[in-house]
Design an enzyme around this catalytic site. Structure first.
Site, PDB file in Angstrom:
ATOM      1  N   HIS A  16       0.976  -1.138  -0.056  1.00 54.01           N
ATOM      2  CA  HIS A  16      -0.024  -0.102  -0.120  1.00 54.01           C
ATOM      3  C   HIS A  16       0.817   1.280   0.103  1.00 54.01           C
ATOM      4  CE1 HIS A  16      -3.778   2.113   1.930  1.00 54.01           C
ATOM      5  NE2 HIS A  16      -3.154   2.967   1.138  1.00 54.01           N
ATOM      6  N   HIS A  73       1.017   4.818  -2.368  1.00 57.03           N
ATOM      7  CA  HIS A  73       0.705   5.652  -3.823  1.00 57.03           C
ATOM      8  C   HIS A  73       1.918   5.956  -4.246  1.00 57.03           C
ATOM      9  CE1 HIS A  73      -3.599   5.366  -2.635  1.00 57.03           C
ATOM     10  NE2 HIS A  73      -3.102   5.287  -1.403  1.00 57.03           N
ATOM     11  N   HIS A  81      -9.592   1.140  -1.115  1.00 57.12           N
ATOM     12  CA  HIS A  81      -9.634   1.714   0.080  1.00 57.12           C
ATOM     13  C   HIS A  81     -10.769   1.496   0.703  1.00 57.12           C
ATOM     14  CE1 HIS A  81      -5.771   3.076  -1.247  1.00 57.12           C
ATOM     15  NE2 HIS A  81      -5.646   3.937  -0.152  1.00 57.12           N
ATOM     16  N   GLU A 107     -11.118   3.428   6.194  1.00 54.50           N
ATOM     17  CA  GLU A 107     -10.005   4.636   6.403  1.00 54.50           C
ATOM     18  C   GLU A 107     -10.737   5.707   7.266  1.00 54.50           C
ATOM     19  OE1 GLU A 107      -8.110   6.819   3.155  1.00 54.50           O
ATOM     20  OE2 GLU A 107      -6.246   7.312   4.639  1.00 54.50           O
ATOM     21  N   ASP A 113       1.700   3.992   2.616  1.00 58.73           N
ATOM     22  CA  ASP A 113       0.512   4.908   2.099  1.00 58.73           C
ATOM     23  C   ASP A 113       1.269   5.909   1.303  1.00 58.73           C
ATOM     24  OD1 ASP A 113      -1.955   5.371   1.406  1.00 58.73           O
ATOM     25  OD2 ASP A 113      -2.534   6.070   3.570  1.00 58.73           O
ATOM     26  N   ASP A 114       1.544   7.213   1.908  1.00 59.18           N
ATOM     27  CA  ASP A 114       2.112   8.341   0.991  1.00 59.18           C
ATOM     28  C   ASP A 114       3.512   8.761   1.906  1.00 59.18           C
ATOM     29  OD1 ASP A 114       0.101   8.720  -0.935  1.00 59.18           O
ATOM     30  OD2 ASP A 114      -0.981   8.622   0.804  1.00 59.18           O
TER      31      ASP A 114
HETATM   32  N1  ADE Z   1      -4.831   8.628  -2.129  1.00 59.48           N
HETATM   33  C1  ADE Z   1      -3.456   8.694  -1.596  1.00 59.48           C
HETATM   34  N2  ADE Z   1      -3.372   8.323  -0.516  1.00 59.48           N
HETATM   35  C2  ADE Z   1      -4.689   8.179  -0.025  1.00 59.48           C
HETATM   36  C3  ADE Z   1      -5.260   7.833   1.198  1.00 59.48           C
HETATM   37  N3  ADE Z   1      -4.419   7.532   2.313  1.00 59.48           N
HETATM   38  N4  ADE Z   1      -6.647   7.467   1.297  1.00 59.48           N
HETATM   39  C4  ADE Z   1      -7.279   7.596   0.267  1.00 59.48           C
HETATM   40  N5  ADE Z   1      -6.838   7.987  -1.174  1.00 59.48           N
HETATM   41  C5  ADE Z   1      -5.409   8.198  -1.033  1.00 59.48           C
HETATM   42 ZN    ZN Z   2      -3.886   4.692   0.601  1.00 58.21          ZN
END
Ligand code: ADE
Ligand code: ZN
Length: 335
Positions: free
Chosen positions: A16, A18, A196, A199, A277-278
């Site tokens: 996971h 992005h 997703h 969350e 994630d990011d």
């Molecule tokens: N796009 C990038 N990161 C995300 C996240 N945590 N939740 C939903 N969309 C995303």
């Molecule tokens: Zn994500």
């Protein structure tokens, strides 16, 4: 080796991430200059200072603005290559990368450009770093079903370059149900499907992802704790959840890492994994997520080992490759 040292050294899969969320401010500014794109911030420090998020949407606004500097295949390649170098340092041996084509095609960047740049970086990661990887195309859920269908059509000429599809962006108000027909078409095409859910959204969105989209993994899924029936179902099926602790902290899904439900989920027998994630926006790559979670939740060596095993169990690699990865996990764990 104590639990933190083991967490650092153990071979793992990241499922996971992005790839646009791995774009560091320094690279955003370098690419902006290369492509003549104007940014709303005067410099790296000012941009980084803006990374104080209150919820998912406050992050997404900056994330999409950051991605606007990507124009040429080389830009996408450089972004993914920078991620792979960080991943290697964290002992990631397999990675499944999300990418958001609509963010780029809406700006006039052709699908071919981003896929060419990303897949060439994946190939290079295998050749030069020994990291296997695959791409997962995500549909932006705040956009329409018709837009998702059009994106799928635009990507199909490059079918061999991605293994599956996902669903991301603003969760609340955009339930999985909205994309039931798109996902049915993707499954019929033999694509792997993930989404997703849970969350910021309720457990109901996780049920929809399971029952309507028929996903093979759920991204995040921390809302499962609110629904004992769902917890029982996830323990029974071992449908994997790709959990992202530092993301949950930075987007205020949890107030403190010590309150994160990951340990409860693990103890309940769920197939949870740790992911970043990011990472450029949330303060750390995969090992930072492992280290801080192990410390905050007092995870044991056995927990760490289980998380590493889960990451390969949950991945879309073939049986032979999976067995080889698990053998490498055992080797490091036995030291
Ligand atoms: N796009 C990038 N990161 C995300 C996240 N945590 N939740 C939903 N969309 C995303
Ligand atoms: Zn994500």
């Amino acid at each position: 080796m104590n639990a933190i040292e083991l967490a650092r050294a153990i071979p793992k899969a990241e499922l996971h991430i992005h790839i646009e969320g791995s774009l560091e401010p320094e690279l955003i500014f370098a690419l902006a200059q290369r492509n003549g794109v104007a940014l709303a911030y005067p410099g790296v420090e000012a941009l980084r200072a803006a990374y104080a998020f209150t919820d998912l949407q406050s992050f997404l606004d900056l994330y999409y603005a950051g991605a606007s500097v990507l124009r040429q295949p080389q830009d996408f390649h450089d972004m993914a290559w920078a991620y792979f170098l960080r991943a290697q340092a964290d002992h990631v041996i397999h990675a499944e990368l999300f990418f958001d084509p609509q963010t780029h095609t809406a700006r006039g960047v052709p699908m071919a450009v981003l896929i060419e740049g990303l897949s060439s970086a994946c190939l290079r990661a295998a050749q030069e770093l020994g990291i296997s990887s695959a791409l997962i195309l995500c549909f932006l859920r705040h956009l329409s079903e018709a837009d998702a269908f059009a994106t799928l059509d635009a990507a199909l000429p490059y079918r061999e370059h991605f293994i599956g599809v996902g669903l991301d962006s603003s969760e609340l108000g955009h339930p999985p149900q909205k994309f039931e027909r798109v996902f049915a078409r993707c499954r019929a095409l033999g694509l792997q499907v993930v989404a997703h859910a849970g969350e910021e959204g309720p457990p109901e969105y996780m049920w929809q992802a399971i029952d309507l989209l028929k996903v093979q993994r759920i991204d995040h899924g921390v809302a499962a704790l609110q629904d004992p029936l769902l917890m029982a179902e996830l323990a029974h099926t071992r449908l994997p959840l790709t959990v992202c602790p530092l993301s949950n902290l930075k987007l205020c899904v949890v107030k403190d890492l010590r309150e994160h439900p990951l340990k409860t989920m693990l103890d309940a027998g769920l197939c949870v994994t740790i992911n970043s994630d990011d990472p450029a926006y949330f303060g750390g790559y995969l090992n930072a997520n492992f280290e801080q979670t192990v410390a905050a939740l007092d995870l044991t060596r056995e927990d760490v080992l289980q998380l590493a095993r889960n990451s390969f169990e949950a991945s879309f690699i073939g049986a032979e490759h999976r067995a080889a990865c698990l053998a490498r996990v055992r080797e490091v764990a036995s030291v």
